[in-house]
Design a protein around this motif. Structure first.
Motif, PDB file in Angstrom:
ATOM      1  N   PHE A  42     -21.882  43.075 -11.845  1.00 15.98           N
ATOM      2  CA  PHE A  42     -22.261  43.954 -10.661  1.00 15.98           C
ATOM      3  C   PHE A  42     -21.351  45.177 -10.657  1.00 15.98           C
ATOM      4  N   CYS A  43     -20.194  45.123 -10.998  1.00 18.61           N
ATOM      5  CA  CYS A  43     -19.077  46.180 -10.802  1.00 18.61           C
ATOM      6  C   CYS A  43     -18.492  46.690 -12.294  1.00 18.61           C
ATOM      7  N   GLY A  44     -18.663  45.865 -13.108  1.00 22.59           N
ATOM      8  CA  GLY A  44     -17.868  46.323 -14.451  1.00 22.59           C
ATOM      9  C   GLY A  44     -16.183  46.189 -14.212  1.00 22.59           C
ATOM     10  N   ASN A  45     -15.790  46.820 -14.936  1.00 21.77           N
ATOM     11  CA  ASN A  45     -14.021  47.025 -14.884  1.00 21.77           C
ATOM     12  C   ASN A  45     -13.641  48.049 -13.773  1.00 21.77           C
ATOM     13  N   VAL A 222     -22.231  46.940   4.795  1.00 25.65           N
ATOM     14  CA  VAL A 222     -20.772  47.364   4.102  1.00 25.65           C
ATOM     15  C   VAL A 222     -20.352  46.986   2.870  1.00 25.65           C
ATOM     16  N   LYS A 223     -19.879  47.911   2.155  1.00 24.21           N
ATOM     17  CA  LYS A 223     -19.708  47.632   0.731  1.00 24.21           C
ATOM     18  C   LYS A 223     -18.027  47.595   0.251  1.00 24.21           C
ATOM     19  N   SER A 224     -17.209  48.193   1.218  1.00 25.62           N
ATOM     20  CA  SER A 224     -15.861  47.987   1.055  1.00 25.62           C
ATOM     21  C   SER A 224     -15.147  47.012   2.120  1.00 25.62           C
ATOM     22  N   ILE A 225     -14.931  45.987   1.649  1.00 26.80           N
ATOM     23  CA  ILE A 225     -14.592  44.826   2.400  1.00 26.80           C
ATOM     24  C   ILE A 225     -12.897  44.438   2.349  1.00 26.80           C
ATOM     25  N   PRO A 226     -12.049  44.743   3.121  1.00 27.85           N
ATOM     26  CA  PRO A 226     -10.475  44.279   3.206  1.00 27.85           C
ATOM     27  C   PRO A 226     -10.340  43.187   3.416  1.00 27.85           C
ATOM     28  N   VAL A 227      -9.843  42.383   2.542  1.00 24.88           N
ATOM     29  CA  VAL A 227      -9.453  40.941   2.620  1.00 24.88           C
ATOM     30  C   VAL A 227      -7.963  40.770   3.045  1.00 24.88           C
ATOM     31  N   ASN A 228      -7.696  40.525   4.284  1.00 23.03           N
ATOM     32  CA  ASN A 228      -6.032  40.555   4.535  1.00 23.03           C
ATOM     33  C   ASN A 228      -5.899  39.022   4.823  1.00 23.03           C
ATOM     34  N   PHE A 229      -4.706  38.737   4.502  1.00 25.24           N
ATOM     35  CA  PHE A 229      -4.093  37.385   4.702  1.00 25.24           C
ATOM     36  C   PHE A 229      -3.065  37.489   5.859  1.00 25.24           C
ATOM     37  N   LEU A 230      -3.045  36.584   6.839  1.00 26.52           N
ATOM     38  CA  LEU A 230      -2.201  36.659   7.956  1.00 26.52           C
ATOM     39  C   LEU A 230      -0.586  36.856   7.520  1.00 26.52           C
ATOM     40  N   ASN A 231       0.140  37.883   7.768  1.00 28.35           N
ATOM     41  CA  ASN A 231       1.760  37.822   7.669  1.00 28.35           C
ATOM     42  C   ASN A 231       2.271  37.562   8.988  1.00 28.35           C
ATOM     43  N   PRO A 232       2.525  36.176   9.303  1.00 24.99           N
ATOM     44  CA  PRO A 232       2.995  36.116  10.771  1.00 24.99           C
ATOM     45  C   PRO A 232       4.139  37.067  11.174  1.00 24.99           C
ATOM     46  N   ILE A 233       4.142  37.644  12.203  1.00 26.55           N
ATOM     47  CA  ILE A 233       4.975  38.701  12.674  1.00 26.55           C
ATOM     48  C   ILE A 233       5.990  38.013  14.067  1.00 26.55           C
ATOM     49  N   LEU A 255     -15.283  33.556  -2.790  1.00 30.54           N
ATOM     50  CA  LEU A 255     -16.336  33.366  -1.936  1.00 30.54           C
ATOM     51  C   LEU A 255     -17.111  34.616  -1.184  1.00 30.54           C
ATOM     52  N   PHE A 256     -16.141  35.584  -1.007  1.00 31.86           N
ATOM     53  CA  PHE A 256     -16.568  36.893  -0.630  1.00 31.86           C
ATOM     54  C   PHE A 256     -17.588  37.642  -1.711  1.00 31.86           C
ATOM     55  N   ARG A 257     -16.817  37.221  -2.949  1.00 32.15           N
ATOM     56  CA  ARG A 257     -17.708  37.831  -4.181  1.00 32.15           C
ATOM     57  C   ARG A 257     -18.873  37.501  -4.189  1.00 32.15           C
ATOM     58  N   MET A 258     -18.911  36.051  -4.138  1.00 27.94           N
ATOM     59  CA  MET A 258     -20.291  35.404  -4.295  1.00 27.94           C
ATOM     60  C   MET A 258     -21.235  35.933  -3.344  1.00 27.94           C
ATOM     61  N   ILE A 259     -20.854  36.182  -2.060  1.00 26.59           N
ATOM     62  CA  ILE A 259     -21.688  36.310  -0.672  1.00 26.59           C
ATOM     63  C   ILE A 259     -22.209  37.754  -0.971  1.00 26.59           C
ATOM     64  N   ILE A 260     -21.241  38.761  -1.526  1.00 27.25           N
ATOM     65  CA  ILE A 260     -21.632  40.294  -1.451  1.00 27.25           C
ATOM     66  C   ILE A 260     -20.859  40.631  -2.685  1.00 27.25           C
ATOM     67  N   ALA A 263     -19.875  44.617  -3.981  1.00 30.52           N
ATOM     68  CA  ALA A 263     -18.875  45.289  -3.016  1.00 30.52           C
ATOM     69  C   ALA A 263     -17.496  45.562  -3.732  1.00 30.52           C
ATOM     70  N   ALA A 264     -16.779  46.312  -3.130  1.00 28.31           N
ATOM     71  CA  ALA A 264     -15.278  46.598  -3.284  1.00 28.31           C
ATOM     72  C   ALA A 264     -14.513  45.134  -2.541  1.00 28.31           C
ATOM     73  N   ILE A 265     -14.256  44.250  -3.178  1.00 28.09           N
ATOM     74  CA  ILE A 265     -13.440  43.279  -2.374  1.00 28.09           C
ATOM     75  C   ILE A 265     -12.042  43.501  -2.556  1.00 28.09           C
ATOM     76  N   ARG A 266     -11.464  43.958  -1.248  1.00 20.16           N
ATOM     77  CA  ARG A 266     -10.114  44.760  -1.452  1.00 20.16           C
ATOM     78  C   ARG A 266      -8.939  43.870  -1.093  1.00 20.16           C
ATOM     79  N   LEU A 267      -8.112  43.428  -1.799  1.00 17.69           N
ATOM     80  CA  LEU A 267      -6.952  42.872  -1.294  1.00 17.69           C
ATOM     81  C   LEU A 267      -6.158  43.658  -0.482  1.00 17.69           C
ATOM     82  N   ALA A 268      -5.704  43.584   0.685  1.00 16.82           N
ATOM     83  CA  ALA A 268      -5.156  44.382   1.778  1.00 16.82           C
ATOM     84  C   ALA A 268      -3.761  43.742   2.173  1.00 16.82           C
ATOM     85  N   GLY A 269      -3.552  43.449   3.605  1.00 18.56           N
ATOM     86  CA  GLY A 269      -2.446  43.100   4.383  1.00 18.56           C
ATOM     87  C   GLY A 269      -2.080  41.729   3.771  1.00 18.56           C
ATOM     88  N   GLY A 270      -0.747  41.332   3.473  1.00 16.78           N
ATOM     89  CA  GLY A 270      -0.529  40.159   3.224  1.00 16.78           C
ATOM     90  C   GLY A 270      -0.419  39.800   1.715  1.00 16.78           C
TER      91      GLY A 270
END
Length: 320
Positions: A42-45, A222-233, A255-260, A263-270
């Protein structure tokens, strides 16, 4: 079952909740491999890289239990008012010089005041005259009129995370609601702005909560989806939570890729918590990242990220 669902997704099927739950129980390596195939189809490289600047910090009235900037908790986070035009332009120029295509201004608080919205819109207008970079904004629970002003100023995308599922949201925040966030997303879209919305994983939610959030994001278009992983503060109510394993992080991304699928599945915080800084996730369905520092925690440098994603066979390009 995994192979059959993958083929159906490649043919354009949208999987439902029951199918997503079944996928979440599949062997990790097979699931990640299938998600990567879906991403390539769906998104190529193409790899979407953006950066953020903490344009207004601390003293937030909201009680989000993960957040260092909440006035409810003693975390020692920086506190300062809305950045001026020259400083915002300086940050934008720094990112453009390093090949970043999209730059987001993020502010603390439930929402910017109307006068601050006007101020930052004027800053964006000046920024766009001098720097060739797309501008995103995360200014809280704004109204339609605010979003129209932002669009006129040159903002192209609004960020507003759902954070988690509707079921679990009250365990994360009680000073505003899930519906408040959904309403804001719809107002931004009605004003002609694209939306970036995702959540934080590892706050005590279940896998079903993560799936429900992804399905709701899909329903919003929505097609831009930040996936954050909790960094406990330290100082926040979630300080004692255990960081997710890297295997669990990869499973969520897949799983997020298979569901959408498109999309741009975007690694974010954490992402900085991962030993490989996200490399395995970028081979498990993720195809975007927030680079550089996060709002209150250190990230990975733009130079290191560019080198990694190019080594993986990606090229930097905006998605959506």
């Amino acid at each position: 079952m995994l192979e059959c669902l993958k083929e159906e997704i490649l043919m354009g099927k949208e999987i439902n909740r029951e199918e997503a739950i079944l996928l979440s129980k599949e062997p990790l390596e097979e699931l990640c491999h299938a998600a990567n195939e879906v991403r390539e189809h769906f998104c190529g490289n193409a790899f979407d890289m953006c950066t953020i600047v903490n344009g207004k910090s601390g003293k937030c009235s909201e009680n989000c239990k993960y957040c260092a900037q909440s006035a409810w908790y003693a975390t020692g986070a920086d506190e300062y008012p809305l950045m001026g035009t020259e400083e915002l332009i300086k940050h934008a120029q720094y990112n453009q010089d390093r090949g970043v295509l999209r730059y987001s201004i993020v502010t603390s608080g439930k929402r910017l005041s109307s006068s601050d919205v006007d101020r930052v819109c004027q800053s964006v207008k000046e920024l766009k005259k001098k720097v060739n970079i797309n501008v995103c904004a995360s200014f809280g629970l704004l109204d339609t009129e605010d979003f129209e002003k932002m669009k006129d100023a040159g903002v192209t995308r609004v960020h507003n995370n759902l954070e988690t599922s509707e079921r679990y949201f009250s365990q994360v925040c009680t000073t505003h609601t899930y519906q408040n966030k959904v309403d804001v997303i719809r107002k931004a879209q009605a004003a002609g702005l694209k939306v970036c919305s995702g959540g934080i994983m590892g706050m005590g939610e279940t896998m079903e909560d993560r799936i429900d959030m992804a399905l709701y994001i899909r329903s919003l278009g929505v097609k831009s989806i930040p996936v954050n992983f909790l960094n406990p503060i330290e100082g926040t109510p979630f300080a004692s939570l255990v960081v997710l394993s890297e295997e669990e992080m990869r499973r969520i991304v897949a799983l997020f890729r298979m569901i959408i699928p498109n999309a741009a599945i975007r690694l974010a915080g954490g992402r900085g918590l991962m030993k490989d800084k996200g490399r395995a996730c970028f081979q498990s369905g993720a195809n975007a990242a927030i680079s550089g520092d996060m709002l209150t925690t250190a990230g990975i440098t733009i130079e290191k990220d560019r080198a990694m994603v190019q080594e993986l066979g990606y090229f930097i390009q905006e998605i959506e």
